[in-house]
Write a protein that holds these residues in place. Structure first.
Motif, PDB file in Angstrom:
ATOM      1  N   LYS A   2       9.257  -2.793  17.003  1.00 11.52           N
ATOM      2  CA  LYS A   2       8.708  -2.206  15.786  1.00 11.52           C
ATOM      3  C   LYS A   2       9.648  -1.101  15.319  1.00 11.52           C
ATOM      4  CE  LYS A   2       4.360  -0.476  13.949  1.00 11.52           C
ATOM      5  NZ  LYS A   2       3.050   0.087  14.268  1.00 11.52           N
ATOM      6  N   VAL A   3       9.986  -1.115  14.021  1.00 15.21           N
ATOM      7  CA  VAL A   3      10.846  -0.068  13.469  1.00 15.21           C
ATOM      8  C   VAL A   3      10.063   0.686  12.394  1.00 15.21           C
ATOM      9  CG1 VAL A   3      13.065   0.480  12.403  1.00 15.21           C
ATOM     10  CG2 VAL A   3      12.872  -1.523  13.879  1.00 15.21           C
ATOM     11  N   LEU A   4      10.032   2.005  12.499  1.00 13.23           N
ATOM     12  CA  LEU A   4       9.337   2.860  11.527  1.00 13.23           C
ATOM     13  C   LEU A   4      10.367   3.642  10.722  1.00 13.23           C
ATOM     14  CD1 LEU A   4       6.678   4.536  13.907  1.00 13.23           C
ATOM     15  CD2 LEU A   4       6.488   2.375  12.703  1.00 13.23           C
ATOM     16  N   TYR A   5      10.053   3.849   9.433  1.00 17.97           N
ATOM     17  CA  TYR A   5      10.937   4.635   8.571  1.00 17.97           C
ATOM     18  C   TYR A   5      10.157   5.792   7.975  1.00 17.97           C
ATOM     19  CZ  TYR A   5      13.406   0.171   8.795  1.00 17.97           C
ATOM     20  OH  TYR A   5      14.016  -0.974   9.228  1.00 17.97           O
ATOM     21  N   PHE A   6      10.816   6.939   7.843  1.00 18.44           N
ATOM     22  CA  PHE A   6      10.155   8.118   7.286  1.00 18.44           C
ATOM     23  C   PHE A   6      10.971   8.723   6.150  1.00 18.44           C
ATOM     24  CE2 PHE A   6       8.346   7.675  11.495  1.00 18.44           C
ATOM     25  CZ  PHE A   6       7.000   7.877  11.242  1.00 18.44           C
ATOM     26  N   ILE A  57      12.949   6.886  20.019  1.00 22.25           N
ATOM     27  CA  ILE A  57      12.424   5.686  20.669  1.00 22.25           C
ATOM     28  C   ILE A  57      11.184   6.100  21.444  1.00 22.25           C
ATOM     29  CG2 ILE A  57      12.826   3.905  22.411  1.00 22.25           C
ATOM     30  CD1 ILE A  57      15.654   3.729  21.526  1.00 22.25           C
ATOM     31  N   ASN A  58      10.103   5.376  21.175  1.00 25.75           N
ATOM     32  CA  ASN A  58       8.825   5.679  21.825  1.00 25.75           C
ATOM     33  C   ASN A  58       8.498   7.161  21.738  1.00 25.75           C
ATOM     34  OD1 ASN A  58       8.758   2.932  22.393  1.00 25.75           O
ATOM     35  ND2 ASN A  58       9.845   3.229  24.332  1.00 25.75           N
ATOM     36  N   VAL A  68      18.153   0.033  23.248  1.00 23.75           N
ATOM     37  CA  VAL A  68      16.877  -0.400  22.655  1.00 23.75           C
ATOM     38  C   VAL A  68      16.492  -1.749  23.246  1.00 23.75           C
ATOM     39  CG1 VAL A  68      16.981   0.810  20.435  1.00 23.75           C
ATOM     40  CG2 VAL A  68      18.059  -1.428  20.647  1.00 23.75           C
ATOM     41  N   GLY A  69      15.181  -1.962  23.374  1.00 24.14           N
ATOM     42  CA  GLY A  69      14.684  -3.223  23.915  1.00 24.14           C
ATOM     43  C   GLY A  69      13.554  -3.767  23.075  1.00 24.14           C
ATOM     44  N   PRO A  70      13.143  -5.027  23.349  1.00 21.57           N
ATOM     45  CA  PRO A  70      12.144  -5.711  22.516  1.00 21.57           C
ATOM     46  C   PRO A  70      10.810  -4.979  22.385  1.00 21.57           C
ATOM     47  CG  PRO A  70      13.168  -7.237  24.076  1.00 21.57           C
ATOM     48  CD  PRO A  70      13.648  -5.861  24.429  1.00 21.57           C
ATOM     49  N   GLY A  71      10.350  -4.284  23.412  1.00 22.79           N
ATOM     50  CA  GLY A  71       9.027  -3.647  23.341  1.00 22.79           C
ATOM     51  C   GLY A  71       9.040  -2.243  22.753  1.00 22.79           C
ATOM     52  N   ASP A  72      10.219  -1.776  22.301  1.00 27.47           N
ATOM     53  CA  ASP A  72      10.322  -0.379  21.870  1.00 27.47           C
ATOM     54  C   ASP A  72       9.755  -0.146  20.477  1.00 27.47           C
ATOM     55  OD1 ASP A  72      11.492   0.633  24.151  1.00 27.47           O
ATOM     56  OD2 ASP A  72      13.535   0.227  23.466  1.00 27.47           O
ATOM     57  N   GLU A  73       9.236   1.087  20.269  1.00 29.05           N
ATOM     58  CA  GLU A  73       8.916   1.568  18.928  1.00 29.05           C
ATOM     59  C   GLU A  73      10.081   2.476  18.524  1.00 29.05           C
ATOM     60  OE1 GLU A  73       4.866   3.003  17.712  1.00 29.05           O
ATOM     61  OE2 GLU A  73       5.909   4.914  17.441  1.00 29.05           O
ATOM     62  N   VAL A  74      10.855   2.009  17.558  1.00 33.75           N
ATOM     63  CA  VAL A  74      12.042   2.751  17.108  1.00 33.75           C
ATOM     64  C   VAL A  74      11.727   3.395  15.765  1.00 33.75           C
ATOM     65  CG1 VAL A  74      14.494   2.597  16.529  1.00 33.75           C
ATOM     66  CG2 VAL A  74      13.520   1.045  18.241  1.00 33.75           C
ATOM     67  N   ALA A  75      11.995   4.687  15.640  1.00 28.53           N
ATOM     68  CA  ALA A  75      11.793   5.365  14.356  1.00 28.53           C
ATOM     69  C   ALA A  75      13.131   5.861  13.838  1.00 28.53           C
ATOM     70  CB  ALA A  75      10.836   6.538  14.515  1.00 28.53           C
TER      71      ALA A  75
END
Lengths: 83, 150
Positions: A2-6, A57-58, A68-75
């Motif tokens: 999941k990638v979040l943008y702010f 990350i997380n 970075v890995g598949p289960g990470d929450e990246v912002a």
């Protein structure tokens, strides 16, 4: 992943978050940012200057060489301006 | 240690009273209150909208407050940070530290606001007559935070 943008990254990219599946050669934040640039002109514009893009990350601040890995929450976001 | 991230305003007097009530080992409290200014970069500002990263914000503020407690002998730490739409004169942030002696209270409060500015995931959007603009991070804020590096 999941990638979040702010802030202005979100307004330029047009979404607050997205689920992405980068190819296996994407192993760190810097690689992910380069790969995300290819998703749309908005991504390319928002991420053009990596010097003004910060990452977490997380929910912890990380440098661009952090894995970075598949289960990470990246912002991805501009430098913070609270206080 | 109390960390709150909220839309609502806060009452500084009531918060400081709650922080110290019944804690008679406290000799002094230092507080910092940040407000929305009506001017920025020579342009009038009619409103400021604060965006944040829920979950990460609380985690980062707790880490920063924990670091302050590690460095100074503190009896209490309070951080309240607002988000959402604010107008000039509105309170944005309250940082308060309590200790037996003033040096620890003064220094830790200064440390907290300096570190918060470079680590807590908040972003400010200003409304000006020319339209909305995102506030850019200041090199002086980074320099202020660097001062506290061990």
């Amino acid at each position: 992943m999941k990638v979040l943008y702010f802030a202005w990254l979100r307004s330029k990219i047009g979404v607050a978050s997205e689920d992405v599946t980068p190819p296996p050669e994407v192993t760190d934040v810097g690689g992910l940012v380069e790969w995300l640039k290819g998703r749309s002109p908005g991504h390319a514009e928002a991420l053009a200057n990596a010097a003004v893009v910060k990452a977490a990350i997380n929910r912890e601040h990380v440098p661009f060489d952090h894995p970075v890995g598949p289960g990470d929450e990246v912002a991805l976001f501009p430098p913070v301006t609270g206080g | 240690m109390t960390i709150r991230v909220q839309c609502e305003d806060f009452d500084v007097g009531a918060e400081l009273e709650a922080l110290t009530r019944g804690r008679t080992s406290i000799g002094g409290v230092t507080s910092f209150v940040g407000y929305v200014r009506d001017m920025a970069g020579g342009a009038p500002v009619s409103a400021m909208t604060l965006e944040h990263y829920p979950g990460m914000t609380e985690r980062q503020l707790e880490a920063i407050a924990g670091e302050a407690r590690r460095r100074w002998p503190l009896d209490a730490v309070l951080v309240i940070h607002r988000y959402g739409r604010l107008e000039p004169g509105d309170r944005i942030v309250l940082v308060a530290t309590a200790s037996a002696h003033r040096e620890a209270a003064f220094e830790s409060c200064h440390f907290l606001i300096d570190w918060l500015k470079t680590r807590a995931p908040f972003w400010k959007l200003e409304a000006t007559p020319e339209g909305e603009r995102w506030v850019e991070a200041k090199a002086s804020d980074d320099a202020a935070a660097q001062r506290w590096r061990e």
